[in-house]
Write a protein that holds these residues in place. Structure first.
Motif, PDB file in Angstrom:
ATOM      1  N   ARG A 281     -50.944 -28.723 -25.557  1.00 17.62           N
ATOM      2  CA  ARG A 281     -51.645 -27.448 -25.705  1.00 17.62           C
ATOM      3  C   ARG A 281     -53.045 -27.489 -25.110  1.00 17.62           C
ATOM      4  NH1 ARG A 281     -54.832 -24.529 -29.265  1.00 17.62           N
ATOM      5  NH2 ARG A 281     -54.168 -22.351 -29.598  1.00 17.62           N
ATOM      6  N   THR A 282     -53.714 -28.614 -25.238  1.00 16.32           N
ATOM      7  CA  THR A 282     -55.086 -28.745 -24.749  1.00 16.32           C
ATOM      8  C   THR A 282     -55.153 -29.334 -23.338  1.00 16.32           C
ATOM      9  OG1 THR A 282     -55.241 -30.921 -25.812  1.00 16.32           O
ATOM     10  CG2 THR A 282     -56.015 -29.003 -27.074  1.00 16.32           C
ATOM     11  N   GLY A 283     -54.007 -29.440 -22.668  1.00 19.89           N
ATOM     12  CA  GLY A 283     -53.967 -30.047 -21.341  1.00 19.89           C
ATOM     13  C   GLY A 283     -54.765 -29.269 -20.312  1.00 19.89           C
ATOM     14  N   THR A 284     -55.445 -29.996 -19.439  1.00 21.57           N
ATOM     15  CA  THR A 284     -56.177 -29.383 -18.331  1.00 21.57           C
ATOM     16  C   THR A 284     -55.498 -29.767 -17.032  1.00 21.57           C
ATOM     17  OG1 THR A 284     -57.687 -31.290 -18.207  1.00 21.57           O
ATOM     18  CG2 THR A 284     -58.374 -29.406 -19.560  1.00 21.57           C
ATOM     19  N   VAL A 285     -55.607 -28.907 -16.038  1.00 21.18           N
ATOM     20  CA  VAL A 285     -54.992 -29.161 -14.732  1.00 21.18           C
ATOM     21  C   VAL A 285     -56.066 -29.746 -13.820  1.00 21.18           C
ATOM     22  CG1 VAL A 285     -53.789 -28.140 -12.774  1.00 21.18           C
ATOM     23  CG2 VAL A 285     -53.383 -27.264 -15.087  1.00 21.18           C
ATOM     24  N   ASP A 286     -55.979 -31.040 -13.595  1.00 23.45           N
ATOM     25  CA  ASP A 286     -57.043 -31.762 -12.906  1.00 23.45           C
ATOM     26  C   ASP A 286     -56.663 -32.128 -11.472  1.00 23.45           C
ATOM     27  OD1 ASP A 286     -58.616 -31.820 -15.288  1.00 23.45           O
ATOM     28  OD2 ASP A 286     -57.375 -33.490 -16.009  1.00 23.45           O
ATOM     29  N   PRO A 287     -57.559 -31.903 -10.517  1.00 22.16           N
ATOM     30  CA  PRO A 287     -57.300 -32.350  -9.146  1.00 22.16           C
ATOM     31  C   PRO A 287     -57.192 -33.871  -9.091  1.00 22.16           C
ATOM     32  CG  PRO A 287     -59.111 -30.773  -9.216  1.00 22.16           C
ATOM     33  CD  PRO A 287     -58.833 -31.187 -10.636  1.00 22.16           C
ATOM     34  N   ILE A 288     -56.350 -34.364  -8.198  1.00 21.69           N
ATOM     35  CA  ILE A 288     -56.158 -35.800  -8.044  1.00 21.69           C
ATOM     36  C   ILE A 288     -55.717 -36.056  -6.609  1.00 21.69           C
ATOM     37  CG2 ILE A 288     -53.734 -35.676  -8.796  1.00 21.69           C
ATOM     38  CD1 ILE A 288     -54.068 -38.408 -10.135  1.00 21.69           C
ATOM     39  N   THR A 289     -56.116 -37.161  -6.035  1.00 23.23           N
ATOM     40  CA  THR A 289     -55.622 -37.474  -4.693  1.00 23.23           C
ATOM     41  C   THR A 289     -54.155 -37.843  -4.784  1.00 23.23           C
ATOM     42  OG1 THR A 289     -56.124 -39.833  -4.829  1.00 23.23           O
ATOM     43  CG2 THR A 289     -57.890 -38.370  -4.011  1.00 23.23           C
ATOM     44  N   ILE A 290     -53.443 -37.663  -3.693  1.00 24.82           N
ATOM     45  CA  ILE A 290     -52.034 -38.051  -3.686  1.00 24.82           C
ATOM     46  C   ILE A 290     -51.906 -39.556  -3.895  1.00 24.82           C
ATOM     47  CG2 ILE A 290     -50.011 -38.273  -2.187  1.00 24.82           C
ATOM     48  CD1 ILE A 290     -50.571 -35.474  -1.185  1.00 24.82           C
ATOM     49  N   LYS A 291     -52.835 -40.309  -3.351  1.00 25.18           N
ATOM     50  CA  LYS A 291     -52.818 -41.756  -3.546  1.00 25.18           C
ATOM     51  C   LYS A 291     -52.862 -42.103  -5.038  1.00 25.18           C
ATOM     52  CE  LYS A 291     -55.335 -46.001  -2.263  1.00 25.18           C
ATOM     53  NZ  LYS A 291     -55.607 -46.499  -3.623  1.00 25.18           N
ATOM     54  N   ASN A 292     -53.798 -41.489  -5.768  1.00 29.90           N
ATOM     55  CA  ASN A 292     -53.913 -41.777  -7.196  1.00 29.90           C
ATOM     56  C   ASN A 292     -52.742 -41.211  -7.991  1.00 29.90           C
ATOM     57  OD1 ASN A 292     -56.292 -43.191  -6.818  1.00 29.90           O
ATOM     58  ND2 ASN A 292     -57.612 -41.445  -7.321  1.00 29.90           N
ATOM     59  N   LEU A 293     -52.202 -40.082  -7.542  1.00 29.38           N
ATOM     60  CA  LEU A 293     -51.033 -39.521  -8.211  1.00 29.38           C
ATOM     61  C   LEU A 293     -49.843 -40.458  -8.064  1.00 29.38           C
ATOM     62  CD1 LEU A 293     -49.445 -37.323  -9.671  1.00 29.38           C
ATOM     63  CD2 LEU A 293     -49.189 -36.140  -7.475  1.00 29.38           C
ATOM     64  N   GLN A 294     -49.651 -40.989  -6.873  1.00 35.62           N
ATOM     65  CA  GLN A 294     -48.549 -41.926  -6.654  1.00 35.62           C
ATOM     66  C   GLN A 294     -48.681 -43.141  -7.561  1.00 35.62           C
ATOM     67  OE1 GLN A 294     -47.631 -40.864  -1.931  1.00 35.62           O
ATOM     68  NE2 GLN A 294     -48.942 -42.589  -2.440  1.00 35.62           N
ATOM     69  N   GLU A 295     -49.906 -43.616  -7.732  1.00 37.22           N
ATOM     70  CA  GLU A 295     -50.135 -44.768  -8.611  1.00 37.22           C
ATOM     71  C   GLU A 295     -49.835 -44.409 -10.062  1.00 37.22           C
ATOM     72  OE1 GLU A 295     -54.166 -45.756  -7.704  1.00 37.22           O
ATOM     73  OE2 GLU A 295     -53.656 -46.803  -5.831  1.00 37.22           O
ATOM     74  N   GLU A 296     -50.177 -43.172 -10.450  1.00 34.66           N
ATOM     75  CA  GLU A 296     -49.909 -42.709 -11.819  1.00 34.66           C
ATOM     76  C   GLU A 296     -48.401 -42.655 -12.082  1.00 34.66           C
ATOM     77  OE1 GLU A 296     -51.352 -41.126 -15.574  1.00 34.66           O
ATOM     78  OE2 GLU A 296     -52.591 -41.642 -13.845  1.00 34.66           O
ATOM     79  N   ILE A 297     -47.660 -42.113 -11.135  1.00 42.06           N
ATOM     80  CA  ILE A 297     -46.202 -42.029 -11.280  1.00 42.06           C
ATOM     81  C   ILE A 297     -45.587 -43.425 -11.304  1.00 42.06           C
ATOM     82  CG2 ILE A 297     -44.067 -41.174 -10.239  1.00 42.06           C
ATOM     83  CD1 ILE A 297     -45.789 -38.954  -8.924  1.00 42.06           C
TER      84      ILE A 297
END
Length: 310
Positions: A274-290
């Motif tokens: 419910r309190t989630g925010t939509v945060d910009p992220i580089t694709i590089k960092n997104l790939q690392e998150e996944i």
């Protein structure tokens, strides 16, 4: 964005070239007023509630089915569940987008498509018969009308009833949004439960809706063609007595071919709460998150797509 299917013949029967959703099994912007955009987004969710479809079954990658929905024809690597189904979503004899579906969690891990500025469409929620048995009818069916044995159907995928009991907390959240396509078949084709996850209602109807509508319109200014991938990171919660996984995070990434023949990219990520925010992220960092979830290297786009842009 669509591609006509080749004519049906006895020789390609096993590949199911005919009207409406394709399953590929494998083992392994003008910024509008926020209120109006949010309202349109919510209407899209509500109205997805008269369509038919069909399926094509292949063994390996999306390359033999629907590579046109990926930048340079390159599908993501490192996001293949233990029990996957690659789905080339087809409707009215045309391909519209591609989905990687997790049969065990009963949610899509991502959907890939070519972005268009559009509006939400009305359609009934649909299920995929060939996730039950590849010998079943080519036609995707409305959940409420299917004659498939309910036990077999529910064992193979999420059904509309799975979401009914969780409606107070979770929306039927599109990965590929109906509003990212022009009105008609393109938009209607997104109303399949293989493109849906349990998404926190406040997030879906608020900040995520703003990203889908206003932010995407703004980001795609100057883009000649935009390849989008929207996905999730599975979580530990479930709905429907443990049947359907609730993602812990929602993410979206895009690679745009600009009118000046350049390439730009962007991505966002949000906690599915419910309190989630939509945060910009580089694709590089997104790939690392996944990759922290998949435990393997992840690459979302072809290497020519920049990965360090915000």
């Amino acid at each position: 964005m669509f591609t006509k299917l080749p004519p049906f013949s006895q020789n390609n029967y096993l590949y199911r070239h005919a009207p409406e959703t394709t399953v590929l099994g494998h083992t392994e912007g003008v910024v509008r007023d926020d209120f109006i955009m949010c309202l349109l987004h919510v209407l899209g969710v509500i109205l997805c509630s008269l369509t038919l479809g069909n399926a094509e079954v292949l063994r390996h990658t999306f390359k033999k089915g629907c590579p046109q929905f990926f930048y340079q024809g390159t599908e993501p690597t490192g996001i293949v569940p233990k029990n996957p189904a690659r789905i080339c979503q087809v409707y009215e004899n045309q391909y519209w987008f591609a989905t990687m579906y997790d049969r065990d969690l009963r949610i899509p891990l991502y959907s890939a498509y070519v972005y268009e500025r559009g509006v939400a469409a009305r359609a009934q929620w649909m299920i995929e018969p060939q996730l039950v048995d590849t010998s079943y009818s080519k036609a995707m069916e409305e959940d409420r009308l299917t004659k498939i044995d309910r036990n077999k159907l529910e064992a193979s995928q999420a059904v509309d009833a799975d979401y009914a009991g969780a409606i107070a907390a979770y929306d039927r959240g599109h990965l590929n949004p109906a509003s990212h396509h022009v009105a008609g078949p393109a938009s209607e084709s997104t109303c399949t439960l293989t493109n849906i996850v349990p998404q926190d209602r406040t997030l879906n109807q608020g900040l995520w809706a703003h990203y889908e509508d206003a932010t995407m319109r703004q980001k795609t200014n100057g883009c000649q063609k935009t390849f989008a991938i929207v996905g999730v990171i599975p979580g530990t919660k479930t709905i429907s007595r443990g049947r359907v996984n609730v993602p812990s995070k929602m993410w979206a990434a895009a690679c745009c071919i600009t009118t000046k023949r350049g390439v730009k990219s962007w991505a966002v990520i949000a906690n599915n709460v419910r309190t989630g925010t939509v945060d910009p992220i580089t694709i590089k960092n997104l790939q690392e998150e996944i990759a922290m979830y998949t435990k393997r290297g992840v690459q979302l786009f072809h290497e020519e797509c920049p990965i360090n842009n915000l």
